[in-house]
Write an enzyme that holds these catalytic residues in place. Structure first.
Site, PDB file in Angstrom:
ATOM      1  N   ALA A  44     -11.582  -5.235   6.977  1.00  0.00           N
ATOM      2  CA  ALA A  44     -11.127  -6.190   7.997  1.00  0.00           C
ATOM      3  C   ALA A  44      -9.608  -6.175   8.122  1.00  0.00           C
ATOM      4  O   ALA A  44      -9.051  -6.722   9.069  1.00  0.00           O
ATOM      5  CB  ALA A  44     -11.596  -7.589   7.630  1.00  0.00           C
ATOM      6  N   GLY A  45      -8.927  -5.582   7.153  1.00  0.00           N
ATOM      7  CA  GLY A  45      -7.466  -5.453   7.244  1.00  0.00           C
ATOM      8  C   GLY A  45      -6.686  -6.632   6.703  1.00  0.00           C
ATOM      9  O   GLY A  45      -5.493  -6.761   6.958  1.00  0.00           O
ATOM     10  N   MET A  46      -7.363  -7.489   5.922  1.00  0.00           N
ATOM     11  CA  MET A  46      -6.623  -8.634   5.363  1.00  0.00           C
ATOM     12  C   MET A  46      -5.667  -8.166   4.271  1.00  0.00           C
ATOM     13  O   MET A  46      -6.017  -7.307   3.452  1.00  0.00           O
ATOM     14  CB  MET A  46      -7.594  -9.628   4.737  1.00  0.00           C
ATOM     15  CG  MET A  46      -8.381 -10.401   5.748  1.00  0.00           C
ATOM     16  SD  MET A  46      -9.332 -11.681   4.926  1.00  0.00           S
ATOM     17  CE  MET A  46     -10.492 -10.720   3.993  1.00  0.00           C
ATOM     18  N   VAL A 178     -16.215  17.981  -1.518  1.00  0.00           N
ATOM     19  CA  VAL A 178     -15.874  18.515  -2.841  1.00  0.00           C
ATOM     20  C   VAL A 178     -17.119  18.393  -3.713  1.00  0.00           C
ATOM     21  O   VAL A 178     -17.699  17.323  -3.844  1.00  0.00           O
ATOM     22  CB  VAL A 178     -14.670  17.756  -3.449  1.00  0.00           C
ATOM     23  CG1 VAL A 178     -14.428  18.201  -4.881  1.00  0.00           C
ATOM     24  CG2 VAL A 178     -13.424  18.008  -2.603  1.00  0.00           C
ATOM     25  N   ARG A 306     -17.320  -0.745  -0.827  1.00  0.00           N
ATOM     26  CA  ARG A 306     -16.093  -0.961  -1.595  1.00  0.00           C
ATOM     27  C   ARG A 306     -16.223  -0.218  -2.930  1.00  0.00           C
ATOM     28  O   ARG A 306     -17.299  -0.211  -3.528  1.00  0.00           O
ATOM     29  CB  ARG A 306     -15.908  -2.441  -1.931  1.00  0.00           C
ATOM     30  CG  ARG A 306     -15.898  -3.397  -0.771  1.00  0.00           C
ATOM     31  CD  ARG A 306     -15.828  -4.813  -1.340  1.00  0.00           C
ATOM     32  NE  ARG A 306     -15.948  -5.851  -0.342  1.00  0.00           N
ATOM     33  CZ  ARG A 306     -17.101  -6.347   0.104  1.00  0.00           C
ATOM     34  NH1 ARG A 306     -18.258  -5.877  -0.352  1.00  0.00           N
ATOM     35  NH2 ARG A 306     -17.101  -7.323   0.989  1.00  0.00           N
ATOM     36  N   HIS A 330     -10.245   0.448  -5.831  1.00  0.00           N
ATOM     37  CA  HIS A 330      -9.441  -0.675  -5.315  1.00  0.00           C
ATOM     38  C   HIS A 330     -10.291  -1.854  -4.857  1.00  0.00           C
ATOM     39  O   HIS A 330      -9.761  -2.860  -4.385  1.00  0.00           O
ATOM     40  CB  HIS A 330      -8.541  -0.191  -4.169  1.00  0.00           C
ATOM     41  CG  HIS A 330      -7.423   0.708  -4.621  1.00  0.00           C
ATOM     42  ND1 HIS A 330      -7.635   2.003  -5.012  1.00  0.00           N
ATOM     43  CD2 HIS A 330      -6.103   0.475  -4.762  1.00  0.00           C
ATOM     44  CE1 HIS A 330      -6.472   2.538  -5.371  1.00  0.00           C
ATOM     45  NE2 HIS A 330      -5.533   1.640  -5.225  1.00  0.00           N
ATOM     46  N   TYR A 331     -11.592  -1.721  -4.943  1.00  0.00           N
ATOM     47  CA  TYR A 331     -12.555  -2.790  -4.665  1.00  0.00           C
ATOM     48  C   TYR A 331     -12.251  -3.532  -3.355  1.00  0.00           C
ATOM     49  O   TYR A 331     -12.355  -2.950  -2.302  1.00  0.00           O
ATOM     50  CB  TYR A 331     -12.623  -3.740  -5.869  1.00  0.00           C
ATOM     51  CG  TYR A 331     -13.735  -4.771  -5.773  1.00  0.00           C
ATOM     52  CD1 TYR A 331     -15.002  -4.425  -5.308  1.00  0.00           C
ATOM     53  CD2 TYR A 331     -13.539  -6.100  -6.153  1.00  0.00           C
ATOM     54  CE1 TYR A 331     -16.020  -5.370  -5.221  1.00  0.00           C
ATOM     55  CE2 TYR A 331     -14.553  -7.050  -6.074  1.00  0.00           C
ATOM     56  CZ  TYR A 331     -15.790  -6.669  -5.601  1.00  0.00           C
ATOM     57  OH  TYR A 331     -16.789  -7.608  -5.500  1.00  0.00           O
ATOM     58  N   LYS A 513     -28.535  21.989 -20.390  1.00  0.00           N
ATOM     59  CA  LYS A 513     -28.469  21.788 -21.840  1.00  0.00           C
ATOM     60  C   LYS A 513     -28.427  23.185 -22.438  1.00  0.00           C
ATOM     61  O   LYS A 513     -29.383  23.964 -22.327  1.00  0.00           O
ATOM     62  CB  LYS A 513     -29.692  21.016 -22.333  1.00  0.00           C
ATOM     63  CG  LYS A 513     -29.667  20.849 -23.820  1.00  0.00           C
ATOM     64  CD  LYS A 513     -30.817  19.987 -24.332  1.00  0.00           C
ATOM     65  CE  LYS A 513     -30.717  19.898 -25.835  1.00  0.00           C
ATOM     66  NZ  LYS A 513     -31.945  20.317 -26.492  1.00  0.00           N
ATOM     67  N   GLY A 601     -34.349  16.206 -34.472  1.00  0.00           N
ATOM     68  CA  GLY A 601     -34.571  15.772 -35.850  1.00  0.00           C
ATOM     69  C   GLY A 601     -34.941  14.312 -36.000  1.00  0.00           C
ATOM     70  O   GLY A 601     -35.487  13.911 -37.023  1.00  0.00           O
TER      71      GLY A 601
HETATM   72  N1  GLY Z   1     -11.156  -7.485   1.425  1.00  0.00           N
HETATM   73  C1  GLY Z   1     -12.285  -8.225   1.724  1.00  0.00           C
HETATM   74  C2  GLY Z   1     -13.554  -7.622   1.335  1.00  0.00           C
HETATM   75  O1  GLY Z   1     -13.595  -6.667   0.611  1.00  0.00           O
HETATM   76  O2  GLY Z   1     -14.575  -8.113   1.749  1.00  0.00           O
END
Ligand code: GLY
Length: 672
Positions: A44-46, A178, A306, A330-331, A513, A601
């Site tokens: 959302a860009g907050m 990748v 996220r 960065h969640y 393995k 074993g």
């Molecule tokens: N930055 C707000 C969210 O991840 O929902």
């Protein structure tokens, strides 16, 4: 000529680092599967360190620092490209519906900044807030005002970053997947992609929610559903000019009449699409907060992933490989943290300058086994609500009550970037019937089953029909090179194993393995052949899990050549002699930076538990289950033993004392 820096990931973090490094004179290449798939596009860009109410001091500092450079950073990008980023220091209003909500999670008191660098926040009472922001829901009883929080148009920002990167001469490669990171002796020597191998002197992993597909870091997708409405043209003045941040929803007005409503937080892996429940939750909460939007036309519905870490903090800085830097996890704060991440990472790579703040975000906080357990005990994994399910079978058993007072502090087992909740691996050999094998695999709760490639090839008894016998959408195949006496044979069979896994639909399965066993009597592995084969297979992009004698030096050498685990034997294969190599396994565990899987074993559940109590990361048990009188029942016992041993290891056993000590001490007791 090779590039100086190759950045994997074309989200806001990867691009911001690319631009910063390019401005400092580096030759940079960025690979991305799809620039639009990144969480950057979904956000959302907050820019909301205050509204997000971040309690970790280092994270607060990082976020505040980033917010404080945002205006200059976006201005610089706008000048470079002519693109508007929609940066808007609009402030955030966080209305509440009751007196109790007022204090929920608010750790900053009004008008009293905690530290010189912290923000000023204000409490607005009912009358003031309704005056300040007309048309709020009637139930709003007051709210916090965060004047320093801001926003940016994240999609416009992504365009500006792409355009800046392009005009500065960063090489942008879209459509590149990748597939693996080629490592030798703790150096990245290239990345294997769907378009061949790419090389650089230095590498940056900025792959967000997809990180652990490439590298063993605990980053998981936390899905967020969102939608937007549009302010009708008939309304001439924008009704909302600041962000509304509620308990379960936020409403972010953009200057172009778009209003974004977000976002759910769901632990559903990479499950795509919006759901009725998700959208309903958002709309209900948004209408309660700001009823006007109920009549605005819905413009778009979307979702994103996220990159969540167990402690909700990003992973920044050095990695176990000397020339690989991490910038991921960065969640909820990737857009906010882009400029500070770019600065700190460029300082680190280009100037070898490590900002002290970086130490708080180092990947090793998840690797150091003892500190992980103590950190996790105080933070019961908020982002990973299902972590406690070491596996569902065991936790639901009568031996382990579902409602436990002790939060399960465990992290998942990660091997070569793949996450497993079960720490018990099993095999398919020696069973009396295919049905017994199937039931045992289910009862063991295992997610990895090893299969002898040679025996499948020769259709040895019990190995026919393996494709249908197990559900390979749920079980990860671990092809093994049993029966190979030399490194060359093992390498050949490993390649066949990869094909076998592909045939079963596991396109991305590069596990093997590795067994190099020249001696048929004791079935002891050849250390030199194993090391040679491991080196070659790592070069070919395999995740190598070598079966070895419990030799700490060899384990270290194998780790150094890039093996994904080490698998020391407890006693000779199939002997059921139990833990005969405890002292050496202990040393291997102490020194390993890769998972240690005790293999071969183990004869009984008590031995399985003991190996886990020592700190083994996982076990591989086949004969002790297959040759039990009742294999499925023994599989269940082994499952429980592995879980119990692991939990005991995390809990930390009592010290052994020379003398008795009374269970009910007389000191410290309450007397009348
Ligand atoms: N930055 C707000 C969210 O991840 O929902």
């Amino acid at each position: 000529m090779t590039n100086d820096v190759l950045i994997i990931g074309g989200g806001v973090i990867g691009l911001a680092i690319a631009v910063e490094l390019k401005l400092r004179g580096a030759k940079v290449i960025v690979t991305s599967r799809d620039f639009h798939a990144a969480a950057t596009h979904a956000a959302a860009g907050m820019l909301a360190p205050d509204a997000e109410n971040i309690s970790n001091q280092a994270m607060q500092d990082l976020c505040w620092r980033s917010r404080s450079i945002y205006a200059d950073w976006t201005h610089k990008l706008e000048q470079l490209t002519g693109c508007n980023t929609g940066y808007w220091p609009c402030g955030i209003l966080a209305p509440v519906f009751s007196e109790e909500e007022r204090e929920i999670g608010r750790n900053i008191s009004p008008h009293h900044p905690i530290t010189p660098s912290s923000s000023t926040t204000y409490w607005l009472d009912k009358e003031t807030i309704h005056q300040y922001q007309p048309s709020l829901g009637q139930e709003v009883t007051g709210g916090w005002w965060y004047p320093e929080d801001a926003q940016v148009d994240n999609r416009a920002l992504a365009k500006a970053l792409l355009s800046a990167a392009q005009s500065l001469g960063v090489e942008l490669k879209e459509g590149i997947a990748v597939e693996g990171i080629l490592q030798q002796q703790r150096q990245v020597v290239g990345v294997q992609t769907n378009a061949g191998i790419l090389r650089a002197e230095h590498y940056v992993l900025a792959t967000g929610a997809w990180t652990n597909q490439l590298f063993p870091l605990p980053v998981r997708p936390a899905k967020g559903q969102m939608l937007s409405v549009r302010v009708p043209e008939a309304i001439t003045q924008l009704p909302l000019t600041r962000i509304l941040f509620g308990q379960d929803v936020y409403i972010v007005p953009k200057r172009n009449r778009r209003i974004i409503i977000g976002a759910t937080i769901e632990d559903v892996g990479f499950t795509p699409q919006n759901t009725p429940a998700g959208v309903q939750t958002l709309l209900q909460a948004a209408i309660r907060l700001y009823p006007q939007i109920q009549d605005y036309p819905i413009e778009e519905l979307w979702w994103g992933f996220r990159p969540a870490t167990p402690d909700e903090l990003p992973i920044l800085g050095n990695s176990p490989c000397q020339n690989l830097t991490l910038a991921t996890g960065h969640y909820r704060n990737g857009i906010l943290l882009a400029p500070v991440t770019a600065t700190l990472i460029a300082d680190l790579i280009w100037e070898q300058k490590s900002d002290p703040l970086l130490s708080h975000f180092h990947y090793s906080r998840f690797q150091n086994k003892s500190s992980t357990s103590s950190v996790m005990l105080t933070h019961p994994l908020p982002a990973f609500p299902d972590q406690g399910q070491v596996n569902s079978l065991t936790l639901k058993s009568e031996a382990f009550p579902e409602k436990s007072f002790a939060p399960n502090p465990d992290t998942p087992l990660i091997i070569a970037g793949k996450t497993f909740t079960s720490r018990l691996m099993t095999g398919t050999g020696k069973y009396r019937s295919i049905e017994e094998m199937q039931q045992s695999v289910v009862e063991s709760g295992c997610q990895i089953v090893t299969v002898a490639v040679r025996r499948v090839q020769t259709k040895a008894p019990g190995h026919e029909g393996l494709a249908e016998a197990l559900d390979w959408t749920k079980i990860w195949m671990l092809p093994n090179t049993a029966g190979c006496q030399t490194a060359e044979e093992a390498i050949r069979v490993a390649r066949l194993g990869r094909e076998m896994a592909k045939l079963l639909g596991q396109e991305d399965n590069n596990f093997v393995k590795l067994e190099v066993i020249p001696d048929p009597k004791y079935l002891l592995p050849d250390p030199i052949g194993t090391l040679q084969a491991a080196e070659q297979l790592v070069k070919e992009g395999f995740a190598v899990l070598p079966y070895i004698n419990a030799d700490p030096m060899l384990a270290k050498r194998l780790e150094e050549v890039g093996c994904a685990t080490v698998m020391p034997l407890a006693s000779p294969i199939g002997s059921g002699q139990g833990l005969k190599t405890t002292a050496n396994i202990q040393i291997i565990i102490e020194n390993a930076n890769v998972p240690v899987v005790v293999d071969a074993g183990i004869g009984s559940p008590s031995e399985a538990a003991q190996a886990m109590e020592m700190g083994a990361d996982a076990l591989l048990i086949n004969s002790a289950i297959a040759l039990a009188k009742n294999p499925p029942l023994m599989a269940r016992a082994m499952n429980m033993a592995a879980v119990a041993g692991r939990i005991a290891y995390l809990a930390g056993r009592m010290p052994i004392k020379d003398y008795a000590s009374a269970s009910s001490p007389v000191t410290g007791t309450i007397t009348s």
